[in-house]
Design an enzyme around this catalytic site. Structure first.
Site, PDB file in Angstrom:
ATOM      1  N   LYS A 124       0.859  -1.193   0.000  1.00 38.62           N
ATOM      2  CA  LYS A 124       0.000   0.000   0.000  1.00 38.62           C
ATOM      3  C   LYS A 124       0.887   1.231   0.000  1.00 38.62           C
ATOM      4  CE  LYS A 124      -4.522   0.818   0.345  1.00 38.62           C
ATOM      5  NZ  LYS A 124      -5.605  -0.085  -0.042  1.00 38.62           N
TER       6      LYS A 124
HETATM    7  P1  NAD Z   1     -13.049   7.845  -3.294  1.00 43.82           P
HETATM    8  O1  NAD Z   1     -11.997   8.867  -3.187  1.00 43.82           O
HETATM    9  O2  NAD Z   1     -13.596   7.520  -4.642  1.00 43.82           O
HETATM   10  O3  NAD Z   1     -14.291   8.249  -2.355  1.00 43.82           O
HETATM   11  C1  NAD Z   1     -14.114   8.550  -1.010  1.00 43.82           C
HETATM   12  C2  NAD Z   1     -15.456   8.961  -0.435  1.00 43.82           C
HETATM   13  O4  NAD Z   1     -15.282   9.185   0.968  1.00 43.82           O
HETATM   14  C3  NAD Z   1     -15.997  10.273  -1.001  1.00 43.82           C
HETATM   15  O5  NAD Z   1     -17.403  10.200  -1.133  1.00 43.82           O
HETATM   16  C4  NAD Z   1     -15.620  11.292   0.075  1.00 43.82           C
HETATM   17  O6  NAD Z   1     -16.481  12.412   0.089  1.00 43.82           O
HETATM   18  C5  NAD Z   1     -15.815  10.448   1.318  1.00 43.82           C
HETATM   19  N1  NAD Z   1     -15.114  11.010   2.474  1.00 43.82           N
HETATM   20  C6  NAD Z   1     -13.839  11.458   2.536  1.00 43.82           C
HETATM   21  N2  NAD Z   1     -13.598  11.967   3.767  1.00 43.82           N
HETATM   22  C7  NAD Z   1     -14.732  11.822   4.481  1.00 43.82           C
HETATM   23  C8  NAD Z   1     -15.126  12.156   5.801  1.00 43.82           C
HETATM   24  N3  NAD Z   1     -14.272  12.759   6.631  1.00 43.82           N
HETATM   25  N4  NAD Z   1     -16.386  11.854   6.204  1.00 43.82           N
HETATM   26  C9  NAD Z   1     -17.266  11.249   5.369  1.00 43.82           C
HETATM   27  N5  NAD Z   1     -16.950  10.924   4.096  1.00 43.82           N
HETATM   28  C10 NAD Z   1     -15.705  11.198   3.660  1.00 43.82           C
HETATM   29  O7  NAD Z   1     -12.451   6.541  -2.581  1.00 43.82           O
HETATM   30  P2  NAD Z   1     -12.861   5.024  -2.802  1.00 43.82           P
HETATM   31  O8  NAD Z   1     -11.952   4.441  -3.833  1.00 43.82           O
HETATM   32  O9  NAD Z   1     -14.341   4.925  -2.958  1.00 43.82           O
HETATM   33  O10 NAD Z   1     -12.397   4.401  -1.409  1.00 43.82           O
HETATM   34  C11 NAD Z   1     -13.225   4.475  -0.261  1.00 43.82           C
HETATM   35  C12 NAD Z   1     -12.744   3.450   0.761  1.00 43.82           C
HETATM   36  O11 NAD Z   1     -12.779   2.137   0.167  1.00 43.82           O
HETATM   37  C13 NAD Z   1     -11.305   3.638   1.253  1.00 43.82           C
HETATM   38  O12 NAD Z   1     -11.228   3.245   2.605  1.00 43.82           O
HETATM   39  C14 NAD Z   1     -10.516   2.667   0.400  1.00 43.82           C
HETATM   40  O13 NAD Z   1      -9.310   2.265   1.029  1.00 43.82           O
HETATM   41  C15 NAD Z   1     -11.501   1.533   0.297  1.00 43.82           C
HETATM   42  N6  NAD Z   1     -11.263   0.641  -0.852  1.00 43.82           N
HETATM   43  C16 NAD Z   1     -11.257   1.121  -2.119  1.00 43.82           C
HETATM   44  C17 NAD Z   1     -11.070   0.227  -3.182  1.00 43.82           C
HETATM   45  C18 NAD Z   1     -11.135   0.689  -4.609  1.00 43.82           C
HETATM   46  O14 NAD Z   1     -11.133  -0.187  -5.493  1.00 43.82           O
HETATM   47  N7  NAD Z   1     -11.249   1.970  -4.902  1.00 43.82           N
HETATM   48  C19 NAD Z   1     -10.861  -1.130  -2.931  1.00 43.82           C
HETATM   49  C20 NAD Z   1     -10.892  -1.582  -1.610  1.00 43.82           C
HETATM   50  C21 NAD Z   1     -11.099  -0.679  -0.579  1.00 43.82           C
END
Ligand code: NAD
Length: 417
Positions: A100
């Site tokens: 990561k």
């Molecule tokens: P993203 O950047 O597309 O979206 C993040 C979302 O979280 C947005 O809606 C943002 O407004 C919200 N957010 C940020 N800070 C916040 C806060 N303080 N309070 C409430 N909401 C908040 O990110 P993503 O790719 O959707 O990832 C989201 C989570 O999923 C992360 O923890 C990431 O590690 C995990 N994840 C992502 C993937 C992937 O394929 N993208 C895979 C596994 C896990």
């Protein structure tokens, strides 16, 4: 977050009866890289940031994990998230280890040109330790397919055509059909199995989401298509609710234009944090880590929590959920759909072949379903919760691979497949 990931590791290591040295070997990262990123700013000055890549374990294959652009990124966060990737790839049984990383920055303050320059500089500094057979980054918080395309291009400048160095790329640049929505789809598949276990159904199911980015929005869309009502969504700016269910395609369109759910006129506004204790059947944290704590866990109304985000639940909150009989589907199972389709993308890249979407979704369904069943079986046979069971399964597989590379017998881990 590092403390929490070690706590969960040790809880499962106790079940596995792992000796102290074994614990040390399995938790210590293989390599940690920290780089200085100096790049041009639009105003003629410079930007200065720190970039990180933690490579946790490669006993089961090349290391794999996302890149996050966020002010919270540091060595500890990357180490914790890298170890989760090791257990996650083992839980879904794909041939990868865990890694990561990311850049400590606030992308909201950066133009696209600045993001582009920072990304290329970062790749220039880590290019020796990543590669299609070494470590394969992917999107995470605040990174997307466009950024993955820049990474592929920069790396290929040095090493020749290398689409397999990164996944989550644009479709027209060797990306895979189905990757964009894969994590949300995996979250939905995991919930489908949990609903069956709990004798619940999709029809009218009230679901609340924290986070409506890549993962949250696609999961919400798929759950709504299955008949669920998405009653509340909160993000970094605000929240919007509708007891009849929000119009998810309209909300997705609004967020694409406004980068927040705040101001969407298809529901009532609320203060973002309230979403965690919303009156609902299922809560999907899909944003940051450490949001479910001992302060709010008793007020969580949901009967099922699906951890779409990485590390959203602190150990104290986890304990409270266990006592309240709330089913927590842990991150290393619930959000493994992303890395699974990343694996399919990488497989297509190195085969120089393209799979049809139906095949990808079908294989994803089978992979997450198989993992869910294995975790449920491990939970039952060891009389532990789902998170401990997922860690037991993942750690057991990594321990077996690690030991199989030595002369030490692996027989003590045989029951963990
Ligand atoms: P993203 O950047 O597309 O979206 C993040 C979302 O979280 C947005 O809606 C943002 O407004 C919200 N957010 C940020 N800070 C916040 C806060 N303080 N309070 C409430 N909401 C908040 O990110 P993503 O790719 O959707 O990832 C989201 C989570 O999923 C992360 O923890 C990431 O590690 C995990 N994840 C992502 C993937 C992937 O394929 N993208 C895979 C596994 C896990």
């Amino acid at each position: 977050m590092l403390e929490e990931s070690k706590y969960y590791f040790n809880k499962a290591a106790d079940v596995l009866n792992l000796p102290v040295l074994g614990r040390k070997i399995l938790t210590t990262p293989f390599r940690m890289v920290k780089v200085e990123i100096v790049s041009d700013a639009d105003n003629g000055q410079f930007h200065h940031h720190l970039g990180f890549r933690v490579q946790h374990d490669n006993s089961r294959g090349p290391m794999k994990g996302g890149l996050r652009y966020h002010p919270s990124v540091d060595a500890d966060e990357a180490e914790a998230l890298a170890s989760l990737m090791t257990w996650k790839t083992a839980v879904v049984n794909i041939p990868y280890g865990g890694a990561k990383g990311g850049i400590n920055c606030d992308p909201e303050q950066l133009s696209e040109k600045e993001l582009h320059d920072i990304t290329r500089t970062f790749v220039g500094h880590i290019k020796e330790v990543i590669g299609p057979n070494l470590d394969i980054p992917a999107p995470d918080m605040n990174t997307n397919s466009k950024i993955m395309g820049w990474i592929m291009d920069e790396y290929s400048k040095h090493y020749g055509f290398s689409p397999g160095v990164v996944t989550g790329k644009p479709l027209h640049l060797f990306g895979s059909d189905g990757r964009e929505e894969a994590t949300g789809r995996g979250v939905t598949i995991a919930l489908e199995h949990a609903l069956k276990d709990k004798d619940m159904s999709w029809e009218g199911l009230r679901v609340a989401f924290q986070g409506f980015g890549n993962v949250g929005s696609h999961a919400a869309k798929l759950m709504a298509q299955n008949g669920a009502k998405i009653v509340a969504v909160g993000d970094h700016k605000g929240g919007v609710s509708n007891p009849e269910g929000l119009d998810i395609p309209a909300l997705m369109k609004y967020v694409k234009e406004n980068r927040t759910v705040e101001g969407f006129d298809g529901g009532d506004a609320f203060k973002s944090d309230e979403v965690l204790t919303w009156d609902c059947d299922v809560l999907v944290p899909a944003a940051l880590g450490g949001v479910l704590t001992k302060e709010n866990a008793n007020d969580v109304a949901a009967k099922i929590i699906v951890e779409a985000a990485n590390g959203p639940t602190t150990p104290e909150a986890d304990e409270i959920f266990h006592k309240k009989d709330v089913l927590v589907i842990p991150d290393i199972l619930a959000n493994a759909g992303g890395v699974t389709v990343s694996y399919f993308e990488w497989a297509q890249n190195i085969q120089q072949f393209r799979w049809e979407l139906d095949r990808i979704n079908d294989e994803l369904y089978k992979t997450i379903s198989r993992a869910y069943m294995s975790v449920a079986k491990t939970a039952k046979s060891n009389n532990v919760d789902f998170r401990t069971a997922a860690f037991v399964l993942g750690i057991g597989r990594v321990a077996k691979a690690t030991m199989a590379r030595t002369h030490v017998s692996t027989s003590r881990f045989d029951e963990f497949g």
